[in-house]
Enzyme design. Structure first.
Site, mmCIF file in Angstrom:
data_model
loop_
_atom_site.group_PDB
_atom_site.id
_atom_site.type_symbol
_atom_site.label_atom_id
_atom_site.label_comp_id
_atom_site.label_asym_id
_atom_site.label_seq_id
_atom_site.Cartn_x
_atom_site.Cartn_y
_atom_site.Cartn_z
ATOM 1 C CG PHE A 149 -0.244 0.502 2.488
ATOM 2 C CD1 PHE A 149 -0.189 1.872 2.779
ATOM 3 C CD2 PHE A 149 0.394 -0.373 3.354
ATOM 4 C CE1 PHE A 149 0.474 2.334 3.916
ATOM 5 C CE2 PHE A 149 1.047 0.092 4.489
ATOM 6 C CZ PHE A 149 1.087 1.445 4.772
ATOM 7 C CD GLU A 176 -5.566 -6.143 0.284
ATOM 8 O OE1 GLU A 176 -4.559 -5.864 -0.420
ATOM 9 O OE2 GLU A 176 -5.601 -7.114 1.065
ATOM 10 N NE ARG A 177 -3.405 -2.601 3.755
ATOM 11 C CZ ARG A 177 -2.358 -2.824 4.531
ATOM 12 N NH1 ARG A 177 -2.008 -1.938 5.427
ATOM 13 N NH2 ARG A 177 -1.653 -3.923 4.425
ATOM 14 C CB SER A 226 4.812 -7.327 5.872
ATOM 15 O OG SER A 226 3.842 -8.267 5.479
ATOM 16 C CB CYS A 281 10.459 -0.290 2.702
ATOM 17 S SG CYS A 281 11.216 0.266 1.183
ATOM 18 C CD GLU A 384 8.480 -2.710 8.328
ATOM 19 O OE1 GLU A 384 7.772 -3.708 8.097
ATOM 20 O OE2 GLU A 384 9.047 -2.055 7.439
#
Ligand code: NAD
Length: 499
Positions: A149, A176-177, A226, A281, A384
């Site tokens: 996302f 999907e977000r 992730s 990231c 994280e």
């Protein structure tokens, strides 16, 4: 309610699975659309379309394929404001950040204009008597990208631009977000001259991902997300015999040496630690001042900066440091980590948990948080957080700071701030992390270099964009020829071990 479907065979296709997911405006907390979640049948239809279109695209000469990229770059520039607005609306990042998201993807499209050069094979004349050898790089067929996302424009473009420039057809399964921008990108590729069926966007969740991983006609999969899911995708995709590269989570350290320019280091930490609400990231989430004096000087300058961060919805202008988190679940997770950090004994110097955005009380806003005296055993250090939370871990010496970054399980990015050339060079040479910054806090390589983390931040042997991507999305065929064809004494060269 607006429903976002799929983009298959050059057309908008309504979802038929009956399953959907909510798409929020993170600033208001309201559901703005529903995105269709593809069934296996819908995915299969997209793959069939791609498979039918791919051979003609592969047979189109590389220069013509590159011209589509050239036109695509123009269209991205034309629609920059529209793309950035749609991106900020679903993601929550500020408009300048959203433009940066588009631009870093655009740069990869620009690099792919060089496809004819990047796809050249090799040639050896006279490898044996009358023997020539040459190699060609051919596209794999239908390949797929599964994206996160946090960069809904840049990362899809990192994936599909090189794959398509190489002559493949592409199935993109975006997050999907925030699904609107990936579909807009596919529309622009079509407008740029890409044949129908070469770029398909299939929205979905685990069902679509599993369908991609198991499908025999998908030859390669590029994943970003992730680490837990990266490991899953890597294992399942490889088990199905595919070429797979997966990029995962991060915990990026920044060492601040005693001789660093402290104002520069603090500026860097504010941008790299809190920009895009820490949902990058390559965000710096751990600051490591070397020596007590350095730590004290750092905290004195950093604390008021974190207290005064400007947080706002993207509609409020361009000078905010960051906006809301992407979803309520993300908000709860980040807040949960801050609670846990306190329980674990770290000092919460700046507490952003009670931040409320006036007029946007239902939005997913959290203020910047700053922890001091964080230690290696704490979960806020090991895991994280993916939010605007910076942990300061004090190290006594350079070796201790270096060892800290090296022994962390993630290895995406890292930085050192120093004016000592010896320290900088030693750090760059010894560190076991993929992307290194020297007085640069977010060392994202430009499009013509490769992007990829080490350790549990990256799985697979080739990275994203740059020349690596042109290797990942092609396979090499080596052809040995005898000229003139009637010559006899080349035989021992062709099958040397049989003599
Ligand atoms: P995520 O892992 O939740 O989702 C990534 C993709 O995997 C999405 O398309 C999602 O639909 C799919 N997915 C989610 N759960 C799945 C499951 N159980 N089975 C199969 N597929 C599943 O990641 P995210 O929250 O969207 O993105 C944030 C993460 O991505 C962070 O960890 C961040 O560090 C990482 N990231 C890494 C890089 C990099 O290059 N290393 C770049 C950007 C983001």
């Amino acid at each position: 309610m607006r429903e976002i479907g799929h983009f298959i065979g050059g057309k908008h296709v309504v979802g038929t699975s009956g399953r959907t997911s909510d798409v929020f405006n993170p600033a208001t907390g309201e559901v703005e659309a529903k995105v269709a979640l593809a069934s296996a049948d819908e995915l299969n239809a997209a793959i069939e379309n791609a498979k039918a279109a791919q051979p003609a695209w592969a047979a189109t000469n590389p220069q013509r394929r590159a011209r589509v990229m050239m036109k695509f770059v123009d269209l991205l520039n034309r629609d920059m404001d529209k793309l950035a607005e749609a991106l900020s609306r679903e993601h929550g990042k500020t408009l300048p950040d959203a433009k940066g998201d588009v631009i870093r993807g655009l740069e990869v499209a620009e690099f792919c204009i060089g496809a004819p050069h990047l796809l050249k094979g090799e040639f050896t004349e006279g490898a044996g008597p009358g023997i020539d050898i040459h190699s060609v790089r051919q596209p794999l067929g239908v390949v797929a990208g599964i994206t996160p996302f946090n960069f809904p424009a840049m990362i899809p473009m990192w994936k599909f631009c090189p794959a398509i420039a190489c002559g493949n057809a592409f199935i993109l399964k975006p997050s999907e977000r925030d699904p609107s921008v990936p579909i807009m990108l596919a529309e622009l590729m079509l407008e740029a001259g890409l044949p129908e069926g070469i770029l398909n966007v299939v929205n979905g969740d685990k069902e679509a991902v599993d369908g991609i991983l198991d499908h025999r006609d998908i030859m390669a999969v590029g994943f970003v997300g992730s680490t837990a899911i990266a490991e899953y995708v890597y294992a399942r995709g490889c088990a199905a015999g595919k070429r797979v590269q997966c990029f995962g989570g991060a915990k990026n350290h920044m060492l601040i040496m005693p001789d660093a320019d402290m104002d520069q280091a603090v500026d860097a930490l504010v941008g790299a630690g809190y920009g895009a609400a820490g949902e990058r990231c390559m965000a710096v989430s751990v600051a490591v001042p070397i020596g007590e004096g350095t730590a004290d000087r750092l905290m004195k300058k950093l604390t008021p900066r974190v207290e005064n961060l400007k947080i706002a919805p993207y509609t409020a202008g361009n000078d905010a440091d960051f906006g809301p988190l992407v979803t309520k679940a993300a908000y709860d997770r980040v807040k949960g980590y801050v609670d846990k950090g306190i329980e674990e004994g770290a000092d919460l110097v700046v507490d952003g948990r009670d931040f409320s955005m006036q007029g946007y009380e239902n939005g997913f806003f959290i203020g910047g948080c700053l922890f001091d005296n964080v230690t290696k055993d704490m979960s806020i250090y090991r895991e994280e957080i993916f939010g605007p939370v910076l942990s300061v871990v004090r190290a006594k010496t350079y070796e201790e700071g270096l060892d800290l970054a090296m022994s962390h399980e993630y290895g995406n990015g890292v930085a050192i701030f120093t004016r000592d050339g010896d320290a900088a060079r030693d750090f760059a040479a010894r560190i076991n992390i993929g992307m290194v910054g020297i007085n640069v806090p977010v060392p994202v390589p430009l499009a013509y270099y490769t992007f990829g983390g080490w350790k549990r931040s990256g799985f697979g042997d080739l990275n994203q964009h740059g020349p690596d991507a042109f290797r990942f999305y092609t396979r090499t065929k080596t052809i040995t020829s005898r000229w003139p064809s009637g010559i006899k004494d080349g035989a021992e060269f062709v099958i040397p071990t049989m003599n």
